[in-house]
Design a protein around this motif. Structure first.
Motif, PDB file in Angstrom:
ATOM      1  N   LEU A 100      68.313  28.280 101.919  1.00  0.00           N
ATOM      2  CA  LEU A 100      68.906  26.948 102.070  1.00  0.00           C
ATOM      3  C   LEU A 100      70.176  27.002 102.912  1.00  0.00           C
ATOM      4  O   LEU A 100      70.444  26.107 103.715  1.00  0.00           O
ATOM      5  N   VAL A 101      70.948  28.068 102.731  1.00  0.00           N
ATOM      6  CA  VAL A 101      72.181  28.226 103.506  1.00  0.00           C
ATOM      7  C   VAL A 101      71.863  28.588 104.957  1.00  0.00           C
ATOM      8  O   VAL A 101      72.383  27.967 105.892  1.00  0.00           O
ATOM      9  N   ASN A 102      70.991  29.582 105.141  1.00  0.00           N
ATOM     10  CA  ASN A 102      70.694  30.062 106.487  1.00  0.00           C
ATOM     11  C   ASN A 102      69.991  29.025 107.349  1.00  0.00           C
ATOM     12  O   ASN A 102      70.111  29.038 108.580  1.00  0.00           O
ATOM     13  N   GLU A 103      69.244  28.122 106.704  1.00  0.00           N
ATOM     14  CA  GLU A 103      68.535  27.084 107.458  1.00  0.00           C
ATOM     15  C   GLU A 103      69.344  25.785 107.536  1.00  0.00           C
ATOM     16  O   GLU A 103      68.825  24.741 107.938  1.00  0.00           O
ATOM     17  N   ASP A 104      70.608  25.846 107.109  1.00  0.00           N
ATOM     18  CA  ASP A 104      71.530  24.698 107.219  1.00  0.00           C
ATOM     19  C   ASP A 104      71.127  23.488 106.377  1.00  0.00           C
ATOM     20  O   ASP A 104      71.451  22.348 106.715  1.00  0.00           O
ATOM     21  N   TYR A 105      70.443  23.739 105.264  1.00  0.00           N
ATOM     22  CA  TYR A 105      70.168  22.643 104.333  1.00  0.00           C
ATOM     23  C   TYR A 105      71.405  22.341 103.491  1.00  0.00           C
ATOM     24  O   TYR A 105      71.574  21.230 103.005  1.00  0.00           O
ATOM     25  N   VAL A 106      72.249  23.355 103.314  1.00  0.00           N
ATOM     26  CA  VAL A 106      73.448  23.188 102.504  1.00  0.00           C
ATOM     27  C   VAL A 106      74.521  24.133 103.033  1.00  0.00           C
ATOM     28  O   VAL A 106      74.205  25.215 103.556  1.00  0.00           O
ATOM     29  N   HIS A 107      75.774  23.723 102.920  1.00  0.00           N
ATOM     30  CA  HIS A 107      76.874  24.587 103.342  1.00  0.00           C
ATOM     31  C   HIS A 107      77.042  25.719 102.334  1.00  0.00           C
ATOM     32  O   HIS A 107      76.846  25.526 101.124  1.00  0.00           O
ATOM     33  N   ARG A 108      77.396  26.894 102.831  1.00  0.00           N
ATOM     34  CA  ARG A 108      77.521  28.061 101.954  1.00  0.00           C
ATOM     35  C   ARG A 108      78.520  27.834 100.824  1.00  0.00           C
ATOM     36  O   ARG A 108      78.378  28.418  99.748  1.00  0.00           O
ATOM     37  N   ASP A 109      79.510  27.009 101.044  1.00  0.00           N
ATOM     38  CA  ASP A 109      80.514  26.770 100.002  1.00  0.00           C
ATOM     39  C   ASP A 109      80.113  25.674  99.023  1.00  0.00           C
ATOM     40  O   ASP A 109      80.913  25.274  98.179  1.00  0.00           O
ATOM     41  N   ARG A 110      78.866  25.191  99.137  1.00  0.00           N
ATOM     42  CA  ARG A 110      78.445  24.105  98.252  1.00  0.00           C
ATOM     43  C   ARG A 110      77.117  24.401  97.556  1.00  0.00           C
ATOM     44  O   ARG A 110      76.374  23.492  97.214  1.00  0.00           O
ATOM     45  N   VAL A 111      76.822  25.658  97.349  1.00  0.00           N
ATOM     46  CA  VAL A 111      75.589  26.042  96.661  1.00  0.00           C
ATOM     47  C   VAL A 111      75.829  26.044  95.156  1.00  0.00           C
ATOM     48  O   VAL A 111      76.762  26.680  94.670  1.00  0.00           O
ATOM     49  N   GLY A 112      74.988  25.337  94.422  1.00  0.00           N
ATOM     50  CA  GLY A 112      75.066  25.316  92.965  1.00  0.00           C
ATOM     51  C   GLY A 112      73.735  25.722  92.370  1.00  0.00           C
ATOM     52  O   GLY A 112      72.717  25.788  93.062  1.00  0.00           O
ATOM     53  N   ALA A 113      73.731  26.013  91.089  1.00  0.00           N
ATOM     54  CA  ALA A 113      72.503  26.416  90.403  1.00  0.00           C
ATOM     55  C   ALA A 113      72.445  25.728  89.048  1.00  0.00           C
ATOM     56  O   ALA A 113      73.480  25.425  88.451  1.00  0.00           O
ATOM     57  N   ILE A 114      71.227  25.487  88.588  1.00  0.00           N
ATOM     58  CA  ILE A 114      71.050  24.881  87.275  1.00  0.00           C
ATOM     59  C   ILE A 114      69.880  25.566  86.576  1.00  0.00           C
ATOM     60  O   ILE A 114      68.892  25.929  87.221  1.00  0.00           O
ATOM     61  N   GLY A 115      70.019  25.773  85.285  1.00  0.00           N
ATOM     62  CA  GLY A 115      68.954  26.403  84.516  1.00  0.00           C
ATOM     63  C   GLY A 115      68.824  25.736  83.166  1.00  0.00           C
ATOM     64  O   GLY A 115      69.796  25.208  82.616  1.00  0.00           O
TER      65      GLY A 115
ATOM     66  N   LEU B   1      77.906  33.710  96.399  1.00  0.00           N
ATOM     67  CA  LEU B   1      76.894  32.782  96.902  1.00  0.00           C
ATOM     68  C   LEU B   1      76.934  31.443  96.190  1.00  0.00           C
ATOM     69  O   LEU B   1      76.680  30.396  96.798  1.00  0.00           O
ATOM     70  N   PHE B   2      77.256  31.460  94.890  1.00  0.00           N
ATOM     71  CA  PHE B   2      77.209  30.227  94.096  1.00  0.00           C
ATOM     72  C   PHE B   2      78.620  29.714  93.792  1.00  0.00           C
ATOM     73  O   PHE B   2      79.503  30.481  93.434  1.00  0.00           O
ATOM     74  N   ARG B   3      78.804  28.407  93.921  1.00  0.00           N
ATOM     75  CA  ARG B   3      80.098  27.798  93.648  1.00  0.00           C
ATOM     76  C   ARG B   3      80.120  27.062  92.312  1.00  0.00           C
ATOM     77  O   ARG B   3      81.174  26.709  91.799  1.00  0.00           O
ATOM     78  N   ALA B   4      78.950  26.816  91.744  1.00  0.00           N
ATOM     79  CA  ALA B   4      78.886  26.112  90.459  1.00  0.00           C
ATOM     80  C   ALA B   4      77.550  26.430  89.803  1.00  0.00           C
ATOM     81  O   ALA B   4      76.573  26.764  90.485  1.00  0.00           O
ATOM     82  N   ALA B   5      77.535  26.343  88.483  1.00  0.00           N
ATOM     83  CA  ALA B   5      76.293  26.575  87.749  1.00  0.00           C
ATOM     84  C   ALA B   5      76.303  25.734  86.477  1.00  0.00           C
ATOM     85  O   ALA B   5      77.344  25.584  85.830  1.00  0.00           O
ATOM     86  N   ILE B   6      75.149  25.185  86.158  1.00  0.00           N
ATOM     87  CA  ILE B   6      74.983  24.422  84.921  1.00  0.00           C
ATOM     88  C   ILE B   6      73.911  25.115  84.088  1.00  0.00           C
ATOM     89  O   ILE B   6      72.785  25.307  84.557  1.00  0.00           O
ATOM     90  N   LEU B   7      74.256  25.512  82.878  1.00  0.00           N
ATOM     91  CA  LEU B   7      73.316  26.144  81.964  1.00  0.00           C
ATOM     92  C   LEU B   7      73.095  25.183  80.796  1.00  0.00           C
ATOM     93  O   LEU B   7      73.977  25.005  79.964  1.00  0.00           O
ATOM     94  N   LYS B   8      71.933  24.581  80.754  1.00  0.00           N
ATOM     95  CA  LYS B   8      71.640  23.590  79.722  1.00  0.00           C
ATOM     96  C   LYS B   8      70.806  24.228  78.608  1.00  0.00           C
ATOM     97  O   LYS B   8      69.755  24.802  78.866  1.00  0.00           O
ATOM     98  N   VAL B   9      71.297  24.117  77.391  1.00  0.00           N
ATOM     99  CA  VAL B   9      70.672  24.730  76.211  1.00  0.00           C
ATOM    100  C   VAL B   9      70.275  26.165  76.548  1.00  0.00           C
ATOM    101  O   VAL B   9      69.111  26.545  76.455  1.00  0.00           O
ATOM    102  N   PRO B  10      71.219  26.989  76.969  1.00  0.00           N
ATOM    103  CA  PRO B  10      70.880  28.325  77.476  1.00  0.00           C
ATOM    104  C   PRO B  10      70.305  29.256  76.421  1.00  0.00           C
ATOM    105  O   PRO B  10      70.839  29.394  75.324  1.00  0.00           O
ATOM    106  N   PHE B  11      69.207  29.887  76.761  1.00  0.00           N
ATOM    107  CA  PHE B  11      68.591  30.925  75.932  1.00  0.00           C
ATOM    108  C   PHE B  11      68.899  32.258  76.587  1.00  0.00           C
ATOM    109  O   PHE B  11      68.280  32.649  77.568  1.00  0.00           O
ATOM    110  N   LEU B  12      69.918  32.940  76.060  1.00  0.00           N
ATOM    111  CA  LEU B  12      70.316  34.234  76.606  1.00  0.00           C
ATOM    112  C   LEU B  12      70.166  35.347  75.580  1.00  0.00           C
ATOM    113  O   LEU B  12      70.356  36.519  75.897  1.00  0.00           O
ATOM    114  N   ASP B  13      69.847  34.972  74.364  1.00  0.00           N
ATOM    115  CA  ASP B  13      69.752  35.941  73.273  1.00  0.00           C
ATOM    116  C   ASP B  13      68.367  36.573  73.239  1.00  0.00           C
ATOM    117  O   ASP B  13      67.668  36.545  72.224  1.00  0.00           O
TER     118      ASP B  13
END
Length: 274
Positions: free
Chosen positions: A159-174, A192-204
């Protein structure tokens, strides 16, 4: 996946038109809709193509607007008939299964941007998703779980390399167990990531897999492996060395029960590689 360009009649919905076109040009309709691009895509005809089509069609068309659908083939290859159902003149001389990359590469230049965008939207279904070939899923589960992280990061890089999003504006959600991939990705590639949202995260994951009495544990063995069988479960594959620091970041705002994976040494010290 089928690539098919056809017209939509007045009053006809796009998906019905797609199935109709599929039947007319391949002779069958043994396919199920997996996904769609939620917006219309357009391209303009180059001057020479536009002039050629003007003589061929008798009208001057600037380009095309397209609605794209991803369909899963549920029939058999021998049923594919490029003569179609006999209602239309055959448009193709041969067919072949191809990777998304090959499809983009072989597209004519003025259509490439559309094809690239379509493949980007459909990427989660074509690699790693449950809707694709089972080999994709197996290549990102069990001892190969970390491949899911690499795929996730590769999508962000694309997404960054193809100019869909600026490198400083990449976020992730799980959501739920997908937070494991997001958590590993943002720790392995923090720049690479500037923000992340973890909803009801299962990490255990470790605590859960060690308790077969829990309702989903047996099903999770297929995804993560059984920690009681050492050959099936290696914490380093889940990215433990890279994501240990996640606990320090999340302890203030995540339920500690869901961060127990990140203390896997305390749960199964004999499984952790030095």
């Amino acid at each position: 996946m089928f690539l098919n360009e056809g017209g939509v009649d007045e009053g006809e919905d796009p998906i019905s038109a797609a199935i109709k076109e599929l039947r007319e040009e391949t002779g069958f309709s043994s396919a199920e809709v997996i996904a769609e691009v939620p917006y219309w895509l357009t391209y303009d005809f180059p001057p020479d193509v536009r002039e050629k089509l003007k003589h061929q069609w008798g009208s001057d068309w600037k380009g095309q607007a397209q609605k794209w659908f991803l369909l899963k083939f549920t029939g058999k290859d021998e049923k594919i008939n490029l003569l179609g159902n006999g209602t239309e003149k055959a448009e193709f001389g041969e067919w072949s299964w191809m990777s998304p990359e090959q499809i983009v590469e072989l597209a004519v230049d003025f259509k490439k941007p559309v094809y690239k965008e379509v493949m980007t939207v459909f990427a989660p279904h074509l690699q790693g998703g449950g809707s694709g070939d089972s080999l994709w899923h197996k290549s990102g589960s069990g001892l190969y779980k970390q491949n899911s992280v690499y795929d996730f990061v590769a999508c962000a890089d694309y997404l960054v390399n193809e100019d869909y999003v600026h490198r400083d504006r990449v976020g992730a959600i799980g959501f739920s167990a997908r937070c494991l991939v997001v958590g590993a990705a943002i720790n392995m590639y923090p720049d690479l990531f500037r923000a992340a949202i973890l909803k009801v995260p299962f990490l255990d994951v470790c605590n859960t897999l060690f308790d077969p009495s829990l309702p989903l544990t047996i099903l999770d063995y297929e995804e993560f492996g059984n920690p009681q069988i050492h050959s099936q479960f290696k914490p380093r594959v889940l990215g433990v060395p890279q994501i240990k620091s996640l606990r320090d970041r999340l302890d203030n705002w995540l339920d500690k029960v869901h961060t127990a994976l990140l203390s896997v040494e305390a749960e199964a010290p004999d499984l952790v590689a030095s």
